[in-house]
Design a protein around this motif. Structure first.
Motif, PDB file in Angstrom:
ATOM      1  N   ARG A 152       2.066   1.843  -3.513  1.00  0.00           N
ATOM      2  CA  ARG A 152       0.983   2.384  -4.342  1.00  0.00           C
ATOM      3  C   ARG A 152       0.722   3.853  -4.006  1.00  0.00           C
ATOM      4  O   ARG A 152       0.486   4.671  -4.900  1.00  0.00           O
TER       5      ARG A 152
ATOM      6  N   GLN B  53       0.819  -1.209   0.000  1.00  0.00           N
ATOM      7  CA  GLN B  53       0.000   0.000   0.000  1.00  0.00           C
ATOM      8  C   GLN B  53       0.858   1.266   0.000  1.00  0.00           C
ATOM      9  O   GLN B  53       0.522   2.242  -0.683  1.00  0.00           O
TER      10      GLN B  53
ATOM     11  N   ALA C 275      -1.111   5.962  -6.814  1.00  0.00           N
ATOM     12  CA  ALA C 275      -2.211   5.059  -7.154  1.00  0.00           C
ATOM     13  C   ALA C 275      -3.103   4.695  -5.965  1.00  0.00           C
ATOM     14  O   ALA C 275      -4.049   3.941  -6.132  1.00  0.00           O
TER      15      ALA C 275
END
Length: 184
Positions: free
Chosen positions: A77, A74, A82
Motif C-alpha cells: 500500500r 502495508q 495509498a
C-alpha cells in the motif's frame, strides 16, 4: 516445535518481496517486524537468514505462519501511494542505546512527506552535537522504509547518505512528494 520458540529461544520468519525500490528482505519475530533490507537479490538473499540468525541467536525459517502478511500488505500500500503511516508492531532487538532512541524519534515524529536534518534529529533526542552519530544510526537502521531514515537529510538541503543507495532514497522521497519524480 512451536514456531514462537525455536531451539535457541526465538524463531524469525523471513521472506523476500517485490517493492517499488526492488526486492526487500523482510523478517519478523513474535514481537514484530525486526528487519528490512534493500537489494535482496539472490546472492544477498542466501546470506541474510544466516546473518540474522547470528545477530539474534535465533532459528530463522522461511515464512511459516504468516507473520509477514501485514507488513507485506502495508508495504504494498505504501509503494502504491495509498499508505502514509505504518501501523506495525516492531521488534527493536537490532537497535540499542542511542541508535534506538534516534530511530524511535524518527518513527514517531517525522511524518510522511516531511524531512528532518541530522542535527535537528540530534537535538530532538537531547544530543545537539551528535549529528554524525545520527548519521551512523541511520546507516544502522534495521527497519528502513518502515522507520523512515530516507527522511533524514543534510541541513544545506543535500540528501546525505543512504544504506539503500541514493537512487533509492530519491525514489522514496519522490513517492512521498518531497522530490519531483525522475524524468527518466
Amino acid at each position: 516445535m512451536d514456531i514462537e520458540e525455536g531451539p535457541r529461544g526465538v524463531t524469525v520468519e523471513w521472506a523476500v518481496v517485490p517493492s517499488g525500490v526492488g526486492p526487500l528482505f523482510l523478517a519478523a519475530t513474535g514481537r514484530g517486524l525486526v528487519r528490512v533490507e534493500f537489494h535482496a537479490g539472490e546472492g544477498r538473499r542466501e546470506r541474510m537468514p544466516e546473518r540474522l540468525a547470528e545477530q539474534l541467536g535465533a532459528e530463522v525459517v522461511e515464512c511459516a505462519t504468516g507473520r509477514l502478511a501485514e507488513p507485506v500488505r502495508q508495504l504494498d500500500r505504501y509503494f502504491a501511494g495509498a499508505l502514509r503511516a505504518f501501523d506495525l508492531p516492531l521488534d527493536w532487538s537490532l537497535a540499542t542505546g542511542f541508535n534506538r532512541r534516534v530511530l524511535r524519534e524518527l518513527a514517531d515524529a517525522v511524518p510522511f512527506g516531511t524531512v528532518v536534518g541530522y542535527g535537528d534529529l540530534a537535538r530532538r533526542v537531547g544530543q545537539p552535537e551528535a549529528a554524525q552519530a545520527v548519521g551512523a544510526a541511520m546507516g544502522a537502521n534495521p527497519l528502513p522504509v518502515v522507520v523512515p531514515c530516507h527522511r533524514v537529510v543534510e541541513s544545506d538541503g543535500g540528501l546525505g547518505g543512504f544504506g539503500g543507495g541514493l537512487e533509492t532514497k530519491r525514489r522514496l522521497l519522490a513517492l512521498e512528494g518531497v522530490l519531483p519524480e525522475p524524468l527518466f
